[in-house]
Design an enzyme around this catalytic site. Structure first.
Site, PDB file in Angstrom:
ATOM      1  N   SER A 578       0.841  -1.198   0.000  1.00  0.00           N
ATOM      2  CA  SER A 578       0.000   0.000   0.000  1.00  0.00           C
ATOM      3  C   SER A 578       0.873   1.243   0.000  1.00  0.00           C
ATOM      4  O   SER A 578       2.013   1.223   0.476  1.00  0.00           O
ATOM      5  CB  SER A 578      -0.905   0.005   1.239  1.00  0.00           C
ATOM      6  OG  SER A 578      -1.533   1.257   1.403  1.00  0.00           O
ATOM      7  N   TYR A 591      -1.430  -0.521  10.569  1.00  0.00           N
ATOM      8  CA  TYR A 591      -1.547  -0.849   9.161  1.00  0.00           C
ATOM      9  C   TYR A 591      -0.330  -0.375   8.375  1.00  0.00           C
ATOM     10  O   TYR A 591       0.269  -1.128   7.589  1.00  0.00           O
ATOM     11  CB  TYR A 591      -2.820  -0.220   8.597  1.00  0.00           C
ATOM     12  CG  TYR A 591      -3.094  -0.530   7.142  1.00  0.00           C
ATOM     13  CD1 TYR A 591      -3.550  -1.783   6.755  1.00  0.00           C
ATOM     14  CD2 TYR A 591      -2.923   0.450   6.149  1.00  0.00           C
ATOM     15  CE1 TYR A 591      -3.816  -2.071   5.425  1.00  0.00           C
ATOM     16  CE2 TYR A 591      -3.190   0.167   4.813  1.00  0.00           C
ATOM     17  CZ  TYR A 591      -3.637  -1.092   4.452  1.00  0.00           C
ATOM     18  OH  TYR A 591      -3.901  -1.373   3.139  1.00  0.00           O
TER      19      TYR A 591
END
Length: 700
Positions: A578, A591
């Site tokens: 990501s 995350y």
């Protein structure tokens, strides 16, 4: 007419209501007959045999009525035959070719003349068997390769056995390569034996016929049933099938474990010239043969029917490995396998050099297609899953033929020169050259985590679309089975897998190996997202993200790389990370850290695995809201809160913040993965951003 529907050795599939729906359309009835014949593998295998019918049509040139023959075209399959797969020819023109035929040396030219007989301009290319149908007078004709009939045809005393089973009701023609002259031989056989119901072709197959599609169908089934019943009685009288058992099979689960350990090694060796996809079977029919005393005698003889050996090669490779062999040491096993493959390749080269003609095509891949491991099972390797599965099925047919012929009297195979002349026939080579170009990922095997939906599904779908065979894995069994329902087993399989569980991952790779032979592409796409501040992030949140994203990636790479190393074919690992692994944003500690770990692990693995030609890269999405499973949960709420907007505003917000002002879709991520595995073949350790352009996420 009373419909006889009771058969023991073939399936009666004629549906009267279905047939009635075609009315008087004889072509439709011929296609229907073809399809139901092809649905029974005891009657004919995929791509084997051909069927035809003759109708009266208006000639568009003079408006006169003419007889037209409709016949399966070159390279087709009767089980799936449609109108587009047949050729329509003027029967009289085809028969008039007898006036210009100049003998066996003229066969190839004759095939070119078939085009001058075309009636239907949308015809498929006529096959070499076209004159075999055209020179016989019957309205409906089946040419099939049933195991029982080929057993009779391949028996040492085939002609006498034909008389014993059918008396004077069947003709018999000795082996001859398919072509115009064989059509003449069939015509002569019928003239010499008026009133017969069919003809046995020595070492080849069966011709049967009828005035209607149904009569033809019934004639075929009845003839096959009679041969099957005859052979069944012979086998029952012979207590020692294939000379009795020499090797005892391992238990079923042990056989599969052995196969899973061995297949990547076999695949690597069988792919020395062209990458191959594998298939494994350990059916009772196979085990009875490969464990028998007669295996050593029968296997080198090769198959008898041309349709069989064209797909299986002239003979199999029998592994000189004990069923209890320790396969854990790959190098030691390769030391035993390498000489066996080298010997097979050399024998194939000798076969080519001995039998070739001045105009023969260049020698094809000398590696075995069929590989036998006594006590364990049978492997096959070819260019794609369908081809290798069909090769496997054809060799099972060959086993059935050998069993039947041995029970009758003695099995005979084609002489090597005859076999070569078919395998390297210029017309067969022309058929191969007409095959469509392979797709970019053809011959590749991919496994994708998180493929039950969203980005993972888009990636897996892209892999299939570009020619790969794919193992879809997901924690959600219902989801992963649902997304693979649109594919057949030759394209994709579904496996339930928890990427945090080492045993589950090992099982997923085992399923991949047993289904396709190994693995070439690993895509770790399984994921979830939790957006919380430092204070709100729990250790449970932290552990979940680390386990799914980081530990899952580690375990996938560890298991997958070991298989890739066994194959020695290189490979690709692509991890879906990501933008958040590069950008420090609010409410993202767990995350973002996990994604950063994924990115750096990719660099580390790229450095470590490069020596084995295994490339490891990252694709970084950002803002994939539409179609992404992550955004179905609380993540969307968290990101909306962090950016001071509503959930409904997220798609537009994410599109506006990238340089290209584009909404990023799951398909865009799939294209990034495709670029990594199909285009950027000299790239490793890289990050491919698919985010519309985020300046603060530029990796360099």
């Amino acid at each position: 007419m009373e419909k006889v529907k009771t058969f023991k050795y073939v399936d009666y599939l004629w549906d009267e209501s279905k047939a009635a729906s075609f009315g008087d359309d004889q072509v439709a009835l011929f296609l229907y007959r073809s399809n139901i014949l092809g649905a029974d593998l005891r009657i004919t295998n995929y791509g084997g045999g051909n069927t035809s019918c003759k109708t009266i049509e208006k000639d568009p040139l003079n408006n006169e009525e003419v007889e037209i023959m409709w016949v399966k075209g070159s390279g087709g399959d009767i089980g799936t035959l449609t109108r587009k797969g047949i050729a329509g020819l003027y029967t009289e023109r085809l028969r008039n070719l007898k006036n210009v035929y100049q003998g066996l040396e003229d066969e190839d030219r004759m095939v070119g003349l078939f085009d001058h007989c075309i009636f239907d301009l949308e015809s498929k290319a006529p096959s070499i068997d076209t004159p075999l149908h055209g020179l016989l007078p019957f309205k409906h004709i089946d040419h099939l390769h049933p195991d029982a009939l080929i057993a009779v045809a391949a028996a040492k005393d085939s002609e006498e056995i034909t008389k014993e089973i059918w008396g004077d009701t069947m003709g018999w023609v000795p082996w001859q390569r398919p072509g115009f002259d064989l059509g003449l031989q069939l015509e002569k056989c019928l003239a010499d034996n008026p009133g017969i119901r069919g003809i046995i072709l020595g070492s080849h197959g069966l011709f049967t016929w009828g005035e209607t599609s149904y009569e033809c169908y019934m004639n075929s089934l009845e003839v096959i049933e009679m041969a099957s019943e005859y052979i069944a009685k012979k086998i029952e009288e012979n207590a020692q099938v294939f000379g009795g058992q020499k090797v005892e099979s391992l238990p079923a689960e042990e056989r599969k474990n052995k196969a899973a350990q061995l297949m990547p090694l076999l695949r690597g060796l069988a792919s020395s010239e062209n990458r191959m996809v594998g298939h494994f079977t350990d059916s009772n029919v196979v085990l009875e043969y490969i464990n028998s005393n007669d295996l050593e005698r029968l296997a080198p003889m090769g198959t008898s029917c041309p349709d069989h050996f064209l797909r299986t090669k002239i003979q199999p490779l029998v592994l000189a490995l004990d069923k209890n062999e320790d396969l854990s040491d790959s190098k030691a096993v390769l030391d035993k396998l390498n000489p066996l493959f080298e010997q097979y390749r050399q024998e194939y080269k000798d076969y080519y050099e001995t039998c070739k003609h001045p105009n023969s095509p260049a020698m094809r891949d000398p590696n075995p297609v069929i590989i036998i491991y006594p006590g364990v099972g049978m492997f096959s390797f070819s260019k794609d899953k369908q081809t290798t599965r069909v090769a496997n099925e054809f060799y099972v047919n060959a086993i059935n033929v050998m069993r039947g012929a041995e029970a009758i009297s003695e099995y005979t195979s084609l002489p090597r020169q005859e076999a070569f002349d078919i395998e390297y026939w210029l017309l067969e080579e022309a058929k191969l050259q007409r095959m469509p170009k392979e797709k970019p990922l053809s011959r590749k095997i991919a496994i994708v985590t998180g493929a039950g939906g969203g980005i993972g599904q888009a990636i897996a779908d892209k892999m299939v679309a570009e020619g790969a065979v794919v193992v879809f894995t997901d924690l959600n069994q219902e989801a992963v089975e649902s997304v693979t329902a649109k594919y057949n087993k030759d394209q994709a399989v579904a496996v339930t897998c928890d990427v945090t569980d080492e045993e589950a991952i090992a099982n997923a790779f085992k399923e991949a190996v047993l289904a396709f032979g190994g693995v070439d592409i690993i895509v770790h796409s399984a994921g979830l997202a939790i957006s919380k501040s430092l204070e709100d992030t729990t250790t449970k949140d932290w552990d979940l993200l680390e386990n799914v994203l980081v530990k899952g990636q580690f375990l996938m790479a560890k298991s997958g790389a070991s298989i890739m190393k066994k194959q020695n074919l290189g490979g690709d690992i692509v991890n879906i990370a990501s933008k958040n692994g590069l950008v420090a944003g609010p409410n993202n500690v767990a995350y973002g850290t996990a994604k950063a770990a994924q990115q750096h692990m990719t660099r580390l693995l790229a450095a470590e695995l490069a020596a084995d030609k295994i490339r490891v890269n990252v694709v970084n999405p950002d803002g994939v809201i539409v179609g992404s499973k992550i955004w179905e949960g609380t993540w969307a709420e968290g990101r909306a809160k962090a950016n001071g907007i509503s959930v409904e505003e997220l798609p537009a917000f994410y599109a506006k913040r990238n340089l290209l002002n584009e909404i990023i879709l799951p398909e865009d991520i799939a294209n990034g993965v495709f670029a990594c595995v199909a285009i950027l073949d000299k790239s490793t350790g890289n990050i491919i951003n698919v985010d519309g352009g985020m300046a603060n996420a530029f990796p360099r």
